[in-house]
Design a protein around this motif. Structure first.
Motif, PDB file in Angstrom:
ATOM      1  N   ASN A  96     -22.899   9.791   3.267  1.00 49.80           N
ATOM      2  CA  ASN A  96     -22.715  10.520   4.519  1.00 49.80           C
ATOM      3  C   ASN A  96     -23.870  10.293   5.487  1.00 49.80           C
ATOM      4  OD1 ASN A  96     -20.208  11.451   3.759  1.00 49.80           O
ATOM      5  ND2 ASN A  96     -20.992  13.325   2.844  1.00 49.80           N
ATOM      6  N   VAL A  97     -25.060  10.025   4.979  1.00 47.48           N
ATOM      7  CA  VAL A  97     -26.167   9.620   5.844  1.00 47.48           C
ATOM      8  C   VAL A  97     -25.844   8.281   6.511  1.00 47.48           C
ATOM      9  CG1 VAL A  97     -28.491   8.627   5.738  1.00 47.48           C
ATOM     10  CG2 VAL A  97     -28.087  10.900   4.829  1.00 47.48           C
ATOM     11  N   GLU A 145     -25.839  14.976  17.217  1.00 44.80           N
ATOM     12  CA  GLU A 145     -26.271  16.115  16.413  1.00 44.80           C
ATOM     13  C   GLU A 145     -25.652  16.085  15.019  1.00 44.80           C
ATOM     14  OE1 GLU A 145     -26.866  20.953  16.882  1.00 44.80           O
ATOM     15  OE2 GLU A 145     -25.808  19.816  18.426  1.00 44.80           O
ATOM     16  N   LEU A 146     -26.466  16.451  14.016  1.00 48.89           N
ATOM     17  CA  LEU A 146     -26.020  16.543  12.630  1.00 48.89           C
ATOM     18  C   LEU A 146     -26.122  17.981  12.154  1.00 48.89           C
ATOM     19  CD1 LEU A 146     -28.034  13.588  11.011  1.00 48.89           C
ATOM     20  CD2 LEU A 146     -25.916  13.455  12.312  1.00 48.89           C
ATOM     21  N   GLY A 205     -22.290  17.642   8.260  1.00 44.69           N
ATOM     22  CA  GLY A 205     -21.456  17.324   9.413  1.00 44.69           C
ATOM     23  C   GLY A 205     -22.155  16.456  10.428  1.00 44.69           C
ATOM     24  N   THR A 206     -21.368  15.879  11.314  1.00 47.28           N
ATOM     25  CA  THR A 206     -21.910  14.986  12.336  1.00 47.28           C
ATOM     26  C   THR A 206     -21.000  14.942  13.551  1.00 47.28           C
ATOM     27  OG1 THR A 206     -22.594  12.703  12.796  1.00 47.28           O
ATOM     28  CG2 THR A 206     -20.732  12.977  11.335  1.00 47.28           C
ATOM     29  N   GLU A 207     -21.600  14.669  14.704  1.00 48.13           N
ATOM     30  CA  GLU A 207     -20.825  14.339  15.894  1.00 48.13           C
ATOM     31  C   GLU A 207     -20.370  12.884  15.804  1.00 48.13           C
ATOM     32  OE1 GLU A 207     -22.220  16.981  19.611  1.00 48.13           O
ATOM     33  OE2 GLU A 207     -23.741  15.524  18.985  1.00 48.13           O
ATOM     34  N   TYR A 235     -17.952  17.231  13.067  1.00 51.83           N
ATOM     35  CA  TYR A 235     -16.939  17.244  12.022  1.00 51.83           C
ATOM     36  C   TYR A 235     -17.648  17.408  10.677  1.00 51.83           C
ATOM     37  CZ  TYR A 235     -14.005  15.297  15.702  1.00 51.83           C
ATOM     38  OH  TYR A 235     -13.327  15.102  16.881  1.00 51.83           O
ATOM     39  N   PHE A 236     -17.084  18.236   9.798  1.00 47.90           N
ATOM     40  CA  PHE A 236     -17.696  18.464   8.495  1.00 47.90           C
ATOM     41  C   PHE A 236     -17.139  17.465   7.477  1.00 47.90           C
ATOM     42  CE2 PHE A 236     -18.420  23.247   9.491  1.00 47.90           C
ATOM     43  CZ  PHE A 236     -19.491  22.897  10.290  1.00 47.90           C
ATOM     44  N   PHE A 237     -18.039  16.834   6.736  1.00 46.66           N
ATOM     45  CA  PHE A 237     -17.621  15.893   5.692  1.00 46.66           C
ATOM     46  C   PHE A 237     -16.817  16.638   4.620  1.00 46.66           C
ATOM     47  CE2 PHE A 237     -21.679  13.948   7.208  1.00 46.66           C
ATOM     48  CZ  PHE A 237     -21.133  12.786   7.732  1.00 46.66           C
TER      49      PHE A 237
END
Length: 547
Positions: free
Chosen positions: A136-137, A305-306, A316-318, A326-328
Protein backbone atom coordinates in the motif's frame (compact mmCIF):
# COMPACT_ATOMS: atom_id res chain seq x y z
CA UNK A 1 -9.11 -5.83 -11.00
CA UNK A 2 -8.70 -9.60 -10.85
CA UNK A 3 -4.94 -9.22 -10.37
CA UNK A 4 -5.58 -7.03 -7.35
CA UNK A 5 -8.07 -9.49 -5.87
CA UNK A 6 -5.64 -12.38 -6.31
CA UNK A 7 -2.38 -10.55 -5.71
CA UNK A 8 0.24 -12.44 -3.75
CA UNK A 9 3.43 -11.31 -2.09
CA UNK A 10 6.99 -12.16 -3.00
CA UNK A 11 6.67 -12.71 -6.77
CA UNK A 12 8.54 -10.22 -8.91
CA UNK A 13 9.85 -7.09 -7.18
CA UNK A 14 8.74 -3.65 -8.28
CA UNK A 15 12.24 -2.94 -9.59
CA UNK A 16 12.11 -6.05 -11.78
CA UNK A 17 8.65 -5.16 -13.05
CA UNK A 18 9.83 -1.65 -13.93
CA UNK A 19 12.85 -3.01 -15.81
CA UNK A 20 10.55 -5.20 -17.89
CA UNK A 21 8.13 -2.28 -18.37
CA UNK A 22 5.16 -4.15 -16.96
CA UNK A 23 3.36 -0.91 -16.24
CA UNK A 24 -0.21 -2.17 -16.56
CA UNK A 25 0.59 -5.14 -14.33
CA UNK A 26 2.11 -2.80 -11.72
CA UNK A 27 -0.96 -0.56 -11.77
CA UNK A 28 -3.37 -3.50 -11.48
CA UNK A 29 -1.40 -5.07 -8.63
CA UNK A 30 -1.03 -1.97 -6.47
CA UNK A 31 -3.82 0.39 -7.51
CA UNK A 32 -6.45 -2.10 -8.62
CA UNK A 33 -8.53 -1.38 -5.50
CA UNK A 34 -9.72 1.76 -7.31
CA UNK A 35 -11.52 -0.49 -9.83
CA UNK A 36 -13.49 -2.38 -7.19
CA UNK A 37 -17.25 -2.22 -7.01
CA UNK A 38 -18.82 -1.75 -3.59
CA UNK A 39 -19.73 -5.45 -3.54
CA UNK A 40 -16.19 -6.53 -4.42
CA UNK A 41 -14.75 -4.17 -1.81
CA UNK A 42 -16.99 -5.58 0.92
CA UNK A 43 -16.19 -9.15 -0.15
CA UNK A 44 -12.51 -8.47 0.54
CA UNK A 45 -13.38 -6.83 3.86
CA UNK A 46 -15.54 -9.75 4.98
CA UNK A 47 -13.15 -12.50 3.86
CA UNK A 48 -10.18 -10.96 5.69
CA UNK A 49 -12.33 -10.14 8.71
CA UNK A 50 -13.50 -13.75 9.02
CA UNK A 51 -9.84 -14.86 9.07
CA UNK A 52 -8.99 -12.24 11.70
CA UNK A 53 -11.94 -13.19 13.94
CA UNK A 54 -10.52 -16.69 14.30
CA UNK A 55 -7.00 -15.47 15.08
CA UNK A 56 -8.08 -12.73 17.48
CA UNK A 57 -10.81 -14.63 19.34
CA UNK A 58 -8.52 -17.58 20.07
CA UNK A 59 -5.58 -15.63 21.51
CA UNK A 60 -5.17 -14.53 25.11
CA UNK A 61 -5.57 -10.85 24.21
CA UNK A 62 -8.87 -11.50 22.45
CA UNK A 63 -10.17 -13.73 25.23
CA UNK A 64 -9.36 -11.05 27.83
CA UNK A 65 -11.68 -8.63 26.04
CA UNK A 66 -14.36 -11.14 24.99
CA UNK A 67 -14.70 -12.50 28.56
CA UNK A 68 -15.88 -15.99 27.59
CA UNK A 69 -17.87 -15.02 24.47
CA UNK A 70 -17.08 -16.80 21.20
CA UNK A 71 -18.18 -14.96 18.05
CA UNK A 72 -18.52 -17.02 14.89
CA UNK A 73 -19.64 -14.36 12.43
CA UNK A 74 -18.84 -10.73 11.73
CA UNK A 75 -22.23 -9.71 13.07
CA UNK A 76 -21.63 -11.62 16.32
CA UNK A 77 -18.14 -10.10 16.58
CA UNK A 78 -19.56 -6.58 16.34
CA UNK A 79 -22.14 -7.43 19.03
CA UNK A 80 -19.77 -9.19 21.44
CA UNK A 81 -16.60 -7.08 21.17
CA UNK A 82 -16.98 -3.65 22.77
CA UNK A 83 -15.50 -0.55 21.18
CA UNK A 84 -11.96 -0.39 22.50
CA UNK A 85 -9.26 2.17 23.28
CA UNK A 86 -5.58 1.74 24.04
CA UNK A 87 -6.29 1.26 27.73
CA UNK A 88 -7.87 -2.11 26.85
CA UNK A 89 -4.53 -3.31 25.45
CA UNK A 90 -1.95 -1.44 27.52
CA UNK A 91 -1.19 -4.16 30.11
CA UNK A 92 -0.30 -6.67 27.40
CA UNK A 93 1.22 -4.48 24.69
CA UNK A 94 3.41 -2.29 26.88
CA UNK A 95 5.03 -5.45 28.25
CA UNK A 96 5.43 -6.85 24.71
CA UNK A 97 3.73 -10.14 25.60
CA UNK A 98 4.03 -11.57 22.09
CA UNK A 99 2.71 -15.01 23.06
CA UNK A 100 -0.69 -13.51 23.96
CA UNK A 101 -1.27 -11.88 20.54
CA UNK A 102 -3.17 -13.12 17.45
CA UNK A 103 0.00 -12.98 15.34
CA UNK A 104 3.74 -13.04 15.97
CA UNK A 105 5.11 -9.46 15.88
CA UNK A 106 8.35 -8.89 13.99
CA UNK A 107 8.55 -5.19 14.90
CA UNK A 108 7.05 -2.88 17.52
CA UNK A 109 6.10 0.69 16.59
CA UNK A 110 5.95 3.51 19.14
CA UNK A 111 4.03 6.75 19.48
CA UNK A 112 2.96 9.24 22.15
CA UNK A 113 -0.05 8.19 24.20
CA UNK A 114 -1.09 11.12 26.37
CA UNK A 115 1.35 13.77 27.55
CA UNK A 116 1.59 14.11 31.33
CA UNK A 117 -0.26 10.87 32.02
CA UNK A 118 0.92 8.01 29.79
CA UNK A 119 4.31 8.27 28.07
CA UNK A 120 4.03 5.94 25.05
CA UNK A 121 1.91 3.48 23.13
CA UNK A 122 3.37 0.39 21.44
CA UNK A 123 1.82 -1.38 18.46
CA UNK A 124 2.94 -4.80 17.16
CA UNK A 125 3.28 -5.53 13.43
CA UNK A 126 3.32 -9.06 12.03
CA UNK A 127 5.19 -10.02 8.86
CA UNK A 128 1.88 -10.23 6.99
CA UNK A 129 0.92 -6.73 8.19
CA UNK A 130 4.24 -5.41 6.88
CA UNK A 131 3.58 -7.07 3.52
CA UNK A 132 0.27 -5.25 3.27
CA UNK A 133 1.94 -2.03 4.43
CA UNK A 134 4.64 -2.38 1.78
CA UNK A 135 2.19 -2.90 -1.06
CA UNK A 136 0.00 0.00 0.00
CA UNK A 137 2.99 2.32 0.43
CA UNK A 138 3.94 1.51 -3.14
CA UNK A 139 0.36 2.28 -4.20
CA UNK A 140 0.73 5.70 -2.56
CA UNK A 141 4.07 6.27 -4.27
CA UNK A 142 2.56 5.39 -7.66
CA UNK A 143 -0.53 7.54 -7.15
CA UNK A 144 1.51 10.54 -6.00
CA UNK A 145 3.04 10.70 -9.50
CA UNK A 146 -0.14 9.89 -11.39
CA UNK A 147 -2.11 12.46 -13.36
CA UNK A 148 -4.63 9.99 -14.76
CA UNK A 149 -5.69 6.35 -14.35
CA UNK A 150 -2.97 3.87 -15.26
CA UNK A 151 -0.24 6.48 -15.75
CA UNK A 152 2.65 6.93 -13.30
CA UNK A 153 6.33 7.82 -13.20
CA UNK A 154 8.68 6.08 -10.76
CA UNK A 155 12.20 4.70 -11.23
CA UNK A 156 14.90 2.88 -9.29
CA UNK A 157 17.09 5.96 -9.54
CA UNK A 158 14.61 8.32 -7.84
CA UNK A 159 15.53 10.23 -4.67
CA UNK A 160 13.27 11.16 -1.77
CA UNK A 161 13.86 13.84 0.86
CA UNK A 162 13.93 12.34 4.36
CA UNK A 163 11.27 14.37 6.22
CA UNK A 164 10.21 11.50 8.47
CA UNK A 165 10.71 10.40 12.05
CA UNK A 166 12.86 7.22 12.14
CA UNK A 167 12.00 3.91 13.79
CA UNK A 168 10.55 3.10 16.29
CA UNK A 169 8.00 5.64 15.01
CA UNK A 170 5.52 4.56 12.33
CA UNK A 171 6.99 6.77 9.58
CA UNK A 172 10.22 4.81 9.95
CA UNK A 173 8.46 1.89 8.27
CA UNK A 174 8.20 3.86 5.03
CA UNK A 175 11.85 3.52 3.90
CA UNK A 176 11.99 -0.01 5.33
CA UNK A 177 9.03 -1.09 3.18
CA UNK A 178 10.18 0.66 0.01
CA UNK A 179 13.68 -0.78 0.16
CA UNK A 180 12.22 -4.29 -0.07
CA UNK A 181 10.85 -3.51 -3.52
CA UNK A 182 12.72 -0.64 -5.15
CA UNK A 183 16.07 1.09 -4.84
CA UNK A 184 14.78 4.60 -4.19
CA UNK A 185 17.45 6.62 -2.39
CA UNK A 186 16.65 8.60 0.74
CA UNK A 187 18.40 11.94 1.29
CA UNK A 188 20.16 11.66 3.67
CA UNK A 189 20.46 7.87 3.92
CA UNK A 190 18.29 6.39 6.67
CA UNK A 191 21.28 4.89 8.50
CA UNK A 192 22.77 8.39 8.75
CA UNK A 193 19.52 10.32 9.29
CA UNK A 194 18.61 8.42 12.46
CA UNK A 195 21.63 9.93 14.20
CA UNK A 196 20.92 13.50 13.10
CA UNK A 197 18.78 16.23 14.58
CA UNK A 198 15.87 17.63 12.56
CA UNK A 199 17.96 20.64 11.51
CA UNK A 200 20.95 18.50 10.59
CA UNK A 201 18.77 16.23 8.42
CA UNK A 202 17.37 19.26 6.62
CA UNK A 203 20.79 20.68 5.83
CA UNK A 204 22.29 17.34 4.80
CA UNK A 205 19.27 16.40 2.68
CA UNK A 206 19.22 19.78 0.94
CA UNK A 207 22.94 19.64 0.09
CA UNK A 208 22.56 16.12 -1.30
CA UNK A 209 19.46 17.11 -3.28
CA UNK A 210 21.33 20.06 -4.79
CA UNK A 211 23.99 17.66 -6.04
CA UNK A 212 21.80 14.70 -7.03
CA UNK A 213 18.36 16.27 -7.70
CA UNK A 214 15.12 15.25 -5.99
CA UNK A 215 11.96 13.45 -7.15
CA UNK A 216 9.86 12.79 -4.02
CA UNK A 217 9.02 14.38 -0.68
CA UNK A 218 7.01 12.79 2.14
CA UNK A 219 6.32 14.02 5.67
CA UNK A 220 3.74 15.43 8.05
CA UNK A 221 2.11 18.45 6.40
CA UNK A 222 3.36 20.77 9.15
CA UNK A 223 6.87 19.31 9.01
CA UNK A 224 6.93 19.47 5.22
CA UNK A 225 6.11 23.17 5.47
CA UNK A 226 8.86 23.77 8.04
CA UNK A 227 11.36 21.89 5.87
CA UNK A 228 10.24 23.86 2.79
CA UNK A 229 10.76 27.15 4.59
CA UNK A 230 14.16 25.95 5.72
CA UNK A 231 15.13 24.96 2.17
CA UNK A 232 14.07 28.37 0.90
CA UNK A 233 16.28 30.12 3.44
CA UNK A 234 19.19 27.77 2.73
CA UNK A 235 18.83 28.54 -0.98
CA UNK A 236 19.50 32.22 -0.51
CA UNK A 237 22.76 33.95 -1.35
CA UNK A 238 25.72 32.52 0.47
CA UNK A 239 24.14 29.19 1.37
CA UNK A 240 25.99 27.42 -1.45
CA UNK A 241 29.75 27.75 -1.24
CA UNK A 242 31.55 28.34 -4.55
CA UNK A 243 33.97 25.51 -3.69
CA UNK A 244 31.05 23.05 -3.60
CA UNK A 245 29.74 23.97 -7.06
CA UNK A 246 32.34 21.70 -8.69
CA UNK A 247 30.59 18.71 -7.07
CA UNK A 248 27.26 19.48 -8.74
CA UNK A 249 26.00 17.93 -11.94
CA UNK A 250 26.01 20.33 -14.94
CA UNK A 251 22.20 20.22 -15.23
CA UNK A 252 21.84 21.20 -11.55
CA UNK A 253 24.32 24.08 -11.98
CA UNK A 254 22.33 25.33 -14.94
CA UNK A 255 19.10 25.00 -12.97
CA UNK A 256 20.55 26.99 -10.06
CA UNK A 257 21.71 29.80 -12.36
CA UNK A 258 18.37 30.00 -14.16
CA UNK A 259 16.46 29.93 -10.85
CA UNK A 260 18.50 32.81 -9.43
CA UNK A 261 18.00 34.86 -12.60
CA UNK A 262 14.25 34.20 -12.57
CA UNK A 263 13.88 35.16 -8.93
CA UNK A 264 15.93 38.31 -9.40
CA UNK A 265 13.80 39.30 -12.37
CA UNK A 266 10.56 38.65 -10.44
CA UNK A 267 12.01 40.25 -7.28
CA UNK A 268 11.11 37.34 -5.01
CA UNK A 269 12.94 34.81 -2.83
CA UNK A 270 14.01 31.44 -4.19
CA UNK A 271 11.49 28.63 -3.68
CA UNK A 272 12.03 24.86 -3.79
CA UNK A 273 10.08 24.65 -7.08
CA UNK A 274 12.75 26.83 -8.71
CA UNK A 275 15.33 24.14 -8.03
CA UNK A 276 13.41 20.85 -7.98
CA UNK A 277 10.66 19.34 -10.11
CA UNK A 278 8.98 16.78 -7.88
CA UNK A 279 7.31 13.72 -9.36
CA UNK A 280 5.38 13.09 -6.18
CA UNK A 281 4.61 14.88 -2.92
CA UNK A 282 2.90 13.04 -0.01
CA UNK A 283 1.71 14.34 3.35
CA UNK A 284 0.20 12.59 6.36
CA UNK A 285 -0.96 13.63 9.83
CA UNK A 286 -3.50 16.23 10.95
CA UNK A 287 -4.12 19.82 9.81
CA UNK A 288 -2.81 19.15 6.32
CA UNK A 289 -5.47 21.44 4.82
CA UNK A 290 -3.73 24.32 6.61
CA UNK A 291 -0.54 23.78 4.64
CA UNK A 292 -1.54 22.31 1.25
CA UNK A 293 -1.96 25.61 -0.61
CA UNK A 294 1.32 27.00 0.72
CA UNK A 295 3.15 23.76 -0.05
CA UNK A 296 1.79 23.75 -3.59
CA UNK A 297 2.99 27.34 -4.04
CA UNK A 298 6.45 26.46 -2.71
CA UNK A 299 6.93 23.24 -4.71
CA UNK A 300 4.64 23.63 -7.70
CA UNK A 301 2.99 20.27 -6.91
CA UNK A 302 -0.24 19.67 -5.00
CA UNK A 303 0.51 17.35 -2.02
CA UNK A 304 -1.36 14.04 -1.93
CA UNK A 305 -2.79 13.24 1.50
CA UNK A 306 -2.49 9.83 3.18
CA UNK A 307 -4.24 8.30 6.18
CA UNK A 308 -1.59 6.56 8.26
CA UNK A 309 -0.76 6.06 11.91
CA UNK A 310 0.80 3.81 14.50
CA UNK A 311 -2.25 1.69 15.25
CA UNK A 312 -4.08 1.84 11.86
CA UNK A 313 -0.90 1.36 9.76
CA UNK A 314 -1.30 2.92 6.30
CA UNK A 315 -5.00 2.90 5.58
CA UNK A 316 -5.91 5.36 2.85
CA UNK A 317 -4.77 7.67 0.10
CA UNK A 318 -5.96 10.33 -2.31
CA UNK A 319 -5.62 9.83 -6.06
CA UNK A 320 -4.63 12.16 -8.92
CA UNK A 321 -7.82 14.17 -8.35
CA UNK A 322 -6.69 15.18 -4.80
CA UNK A 323 -10.38 15.10 -3.92
CA UNK A 324 -10.82 12.70 -1.01
CA UNK A 325 -9.13 9.59 0.39
CA UNK A 326 -9.95 5.98 -0.39
CA UNK A 327 -9.36 3.35 2.30
CA UNK A 328 -7.37 0.25 1.33
CA UNK A 329 -9.65 -2.81 1.67
CA UNK A 330 -6.91 -5.14 2.96
CA UNK A 331 -5.50 -3.15 5.93
CA UNK A 332 -8.43 -3.10 8.36
CA UNK A 333 -12.12 -3.82 8.72
CA UNK A 334 -13.68 -0.37 8.91
CA UNK A 335 -16.59 0.74 11.05
CA UNK A 336 -17.88 4.29 11.40
CA UNK A 337 -19.50 5.97 14.41
CA UNK A 338 -21.93 8.70 13.22
CA UNK A 339 -21.12 12.15 14.61
CA UNK A 340 -24.37 12.28 16.56
CA UNK A 341 -23.51 9.08 18.42
CA UNK A 342 -19.90 10.15 18.96
CA UNK A 343 -20.99 13.41 20.60
CA UNK A 344 -23.64 11.67 22.70
CA UNK A 345 -21.04 9.15 23.90
CA UNK A 346 -18.64 11.96 24.86
CA UNK A 347 -21.38 13.56 26.95
CA UNK A 348 -22.58 10.23 28.39
CA UNK A 349 -19.79 7.59 28.48
CA UNK A 350 -22.33 4.88 29.35
CA UNK A 351 -24.02 5.33 25.96
CA UNK A 352 -22.89 2.71 23.43
CA UNK A 353 -22.63 4.33 19.99
CA UNK A 354 -23.83 2.47 16.91
CA UNK A 355 -21.53 1.86 13.96
CA UNK A 356 -22.07 1.44 10.24
CA UNK A 357 -19.90 -0.25 7.62
CA UNK A 358 -18.24 1.07 4.49
CA UNK A 359 -21.28 0.25 2.35
CA UNK A 360 -23.56 2.14 4.76
CA UNK A 361 -21.87 5.56 5.01
CA UNK A 362 -23.78 8.65 3.86
CA UNK A 363 -22.25 11.50 1.82
CA UNK A 364 -21.83 14.70 3.83
CA UNK A 365 -21.92 12.93 7.20
CA UNK A 366 -19.03 13.01 9.70
CA UNK A 367 -17.82 9.81 11.35
CA UNK A 368 -15.35 8.66 13.97
CA UNK A 369 -13.42 5.77 12.46
CA UNK A 370 -13.15 2.35 14.16
CA UNK A 371 -10.74 -0.35 12.91
CA UNK A 372 -10.10 -4.05 13.31
CA UNK A 373 -6.65 -4.79 11.93
CA UNK A 374 -6.20 -7.75 9.58
CA UNK A 375 -3.31 -10.23 9.30
CA UNK A 376 -2.86 -10.95 13.02
CA UNK A 377 -3.09 -7.35 14.22
CA UNK A 378 -3.79 -6.70 17.90
CA UNK A 379 -6.48 -4.01 17.69
CA UNK A 380 -10.15 -4.92 17.34
CA UNK A 381 -13.03 -2.45 17.09
CA UNK A 382 -10.43 0.15 18.02
CA UNK A 383 -11.26 3.84 18.27
CA UNK A 384 -8.31 5.49 16.52
CA UNK A 385 -9.48 8.96 17.57
CA UNK A 386 -9.87 10.48 14.08
CA UNK A 387 -12.96 11.88 12.39
CA UNK A 388 -13.71 11.87 8.67
CA UNK A 389 -16.41 13.23 6.42
CA UNK A 390 -17.73 11.08 3.59
CA UNK A 391 -17.52 13.24 0.46
CA UNK A 392 -19.03 10.78 -1.99
CA UNK A 393 -19.91 7.18 -2.84
CA UNK A 394 -18.74 7.44 -6.44
CA UNK A 395 -16.45 9.82 -8.30
CA UNK A 396 -16.88 10.64 -11.97
CA UNK A 397 -13.45 12.32 -12.07
CA UNK A 398 -11.50 9.13 -11.39
CA UNK A 399 -14.34 6.67 -12.17
CA UNK A 400 -14.39 5.03 -8.74
CA UNK A 401 -17.39 3.28 -7.19
CA UNK A 402 -16.32 3.14 -3.54
CA UNK A 403 -16.68 5.82 -0.82
CA UNK A 404 -14.07 8.51 -0.36
CA UNK A 405 -13.41 10.66 2.68
CA UNK A 406 -11.77 13.87 3.78
CA UNK A 407 -9.98 14.16 7.10
CA UNK A 408 -11.73 16.45 9.59
CA UNK A 409 -9.72 16.35 12.84
CA UNK A 410 -9.12 14.39 16.00
CA UNK A 411 -12.19 13.55 18.10
CA UNK A 412 -13.44 16.59 20.08
CA UNK A 413 -11.98 15.54 23.45
CA UNK A 414 -8.44 15.67 22.03
CA UNK A 415 -6.72 18.79 20.67
CA UNK A 416 -4.05 17.93 18.13
CA UNK A 417 -1.84 20.74 16.90
CA UNK A 418 -0.16 20.22 13.50
CA UNK A 419 0.09 16.46 13.96
CA UNK A 420 2.46 16.80 16.92
CA UNK A 421 0.39 16.85 20.09
CA UNK A 422 -2.49 15.00 21.69
CA UNK A 423 -3.64 17.44 24.33
CA UNK A 424 -6.34 16.01 26.59
CA UNK A 425 -8.46 17.30 29.46
CA UNK A 426 -6.21 15.41 31.89
CA UNK A 427 -3.11 16.94 30.34
CA UNK A 428 -4.43 20.49 30.63
CA UNK A 429 -5.57 19.93 34.21
CA UNK A 430 -2.12 18.53 35.08
CA UNK A 431 -0.49 21.67 33.66
CA UNK A 432 -2.82 23.90 35.65
CA UNK A 433 -2.17 21.94 38.84
CA UNK A 434 1.59 22.07 38.36
CA UNK A 435 1.54 25.79 37.63
CA UNK A 436 0.04 26.54 41.04
CA UNK A 437 -1.96 29.41 39.56
CA UNK A 438 -5.36 30.37 41.09
CA UNK A 439 -7.38 29.04 38.13
CA UNK A 440 -10.92 28.04 39.10
CA UNK A 441 -12.52 27.24 35.73
CA UNK A 442 -11.34 26.71 32.18
CA UNK A 443 -12.31 25.54 28.71
CA UNK A 444 -9.99 24.80 25.78
CA UNK A 445 -10.49 25.03 22.02
CA UNK A 446 -8.53 24.38 18.91
CA UNK A 447 -8.68 27.53 16.80
CA UNK A 448 -6.94 28.92 13.71
CA UNK A 449 -5.19 32.24 13.17
CA UNK A 450 -5.42 34.54 10.16
CA UNK A 451 -2.90 32.35 8.31
CA UNK A 452 -4.95 29.20 8.96
CA UNK A 453 -2.41 27.89 11.44
CA UNK A 454 -3.81 25.91 14.41
CA UNK A 455 -3.35 26.89 18.04
CA UNK A 456 -4.65 26.00 21.51
CA UNK A 457 -6.89 28.68 23.03
CA UNK A 458 -7.42 28.45 26.79
CA UNK A 459 -10.23 30.49 28.35
CA UNK A 460 -9.51 30.79 32.09
CA UNK A 461 -11.16 32.17 35.19
CA UNK A 462 -9.07 32.98 38.28
CA UNK A 463 -9.94 33.48 41.92
CA UNK A 464 -11.52 36.78 42.89
CA UNK A 465 -8.69 37.67 45.23
CA UNK A 466 -6.05 37.40 42.51
CA UNK A 467 -4.41 40.82 42.78
CA UNK A 468 -2.50 40.89 39.48
CA UNK A 469 -3.91 43.12 36.76
CA UNK A 470 -5.70 41.46 33.85
CA UNK A 471 -3.09 42.22 31.16
CA UNK A 472 -0.18 41.07 33.28
CA UNK A 473 -2.09 37.99 34.42
CA UNK A 474 -2.65 36.95 30.81
CA UNK A 475 1.05 37.26 29.96
CA UNK A 476 2.15 35.46 33.12
CA UNK A 477 -0.44 32.72 32.65
CA UNK A 478 0.68 32.07 29.09
CA UNK A 479 4.35 31.98 30.05
CA UNK A 480 3.84 29.70 33.04
CA UNK A 481 1.43 27.31 31.33
CA UNK A 482 3.69 27.08 28.28
CA UNK A 483 6.57 26.10 30.57
CA UNK A 484 4.56 23.28 32.11
CA UNK A 485 3.13 22.07 28.80
CA UNK A 486 6.72 21.67 27.61
CA UNK A 487 7.64 19.98 30.89
CA UNK A 488 5.02 17.24 30.66
CA UNK A 489 4.87 16.82 26.87
CA UNK A 490 7.89 16.25 24.62
CA UNK A 491 5.72 16.69 21.52
CA UNK A 492 4.63 20.14 22.73
CA UNK A 493 8.30 21.10 23.10
CA UNK A 494 8.89 19.98 19.52
CA UNK A 495 6.24 22.36 18.21
CA UNK A 496 8.61 25.22 19.04
CA UNK A 497 11.86 23.38 18.42
CA UNK A 498 10.95 21.87 15.03
CA UNK A 499 8.10 23.97 13.68
CA UNK A 500 8.89 27.27 15.38
CA UNK A 501 5.32 27.43 16.70
CA UNK A 502 4.08 28.98 19.93
CA UNK A 503 0.67 27.31 19.96
CA UNK A 504 -0.86 28.68 23.18
CA UNK A 505 -3.25 31.62 23.47
CA UNK A 506 -4.74 32.54 26.86
CA UNK A 507 -7.86 34.61 27.52
CA UNK A 508 -8.89 35.53 31.08
CA UNK A 509 -12.65 35.82 31.56
CA UNK A 510 -14.35 37.77 34.34
CA UNK A 511 -14.90 36.07 37.72
CA UNK A 512 -18.27 34.36 37.99
CA UNK A 513 -18.79 33.88 34.24
CA UNK A 514 -18.46 30.08 34.29
CA UNK A 515 -20.83 29.77 37.27
CA UNK A 516 -23.34 32.04 35.55
CA UNK A 517 -23.21 29.80 32.48
CA UNK A 518 -23.86 26.74 34.66
CA UNK A 519 -26.86 28.44 36.31
CA UNK A 520 -28.33 29.38 32.95
CA UNK A 521 -27.71 26.09 31.11
CA UNK A 522 -28.01 23.66 34.01
CA UNK A 523 -24.56 22.21 33.27
CA UNK A 524 -20.95 23.33 32.97
CA UNK A 525 -19.51 24.30 29.63
CA UNK A 526 -17.48 21.48 28.10
CA UNK A 527 -13.80 21.41 28.97
CA UNK A 528 -12.66 20.46 25.47
CA UNK A 529 -13.77 22.06 22.22
CA UNK A 530 -17.20 23.45 23.21
CA UNK A 531 -19.29 24.43 20.19
CA UNK A 532 -19.00 27.97 18.80
CA UNK A 533 -22.54 28.58 20.06
CA UNK A 534 -21.62 27.54 23.62
CA UNK A 535 -18.48 29.68 23.61
CA UNK A 536 -20.39 32.66 22.27
CA UNK A 537 -22.92 32.30 25.12
CA UNK A 538 -20.08 32.15 27.67
CA UNK A 539 -18.48 35.32 26.32
CA UNK A 540 -21.84 37.10 26.19
CA UNK A 541 -22.31 36.29 29.88
CA UNK A 542 -18.87 37.80 30.55
CA UNK A 543 -20.07 41.08 29.03
CA UNK A 544 -23.10 41.02 31.32
CA UNK A 545 -20.83 40.42 34.33
CA UNK A 546 -18.97 43.65 33.51
CA UNK A 547 -22.14 45.77 33.52
Amino acid sequence: MQKYLERSWGKMSLSEQLKERRYQEIWDQYCGFLDLSMEEYMNIQRRLMEEQIQLWSNCELGRSILKGKKPKTIEEFRQMVPLTTYEDYADILLQKKSETLPGNPVIWIQTTWEGGRHPIKLAPYTRSMLDVYRNNVIACLILSTSRERGKFDIADTDKILYGLAPLPFATGLFPLALNEEIGIQFLPAVKDAVNMSFSERNKAGFKMAMKKDLEFFFGLGSVAYAVSQSLSSMSQKGAIRPSELLKYKPNMLLRILRAKQRCKKENRPLKPKDLFHLKGFMVAGTDNWCYKDDLEELWGVRPMELFAGTEPSISGTETWTRNGMYFFPDTSFYEFIPEEDMLRNLEDPSYVPRTCLMDEVVPGEKYEIVITLFKGGAFARYRVGDTYRCVGLQNKEDHTKIPRFEYVDRVPDIIDIAGFTRISKNGIQSVINLSGQPITHWTALKEYNENNRPYLHLYLEVEKNALISHAVTTDIMKSLLTTYFKYIDQDYRDLKKILGMDPLCVTIVRCGTFEKYKEMKGKEIGKMNPSPYELRELLELQKEQRR
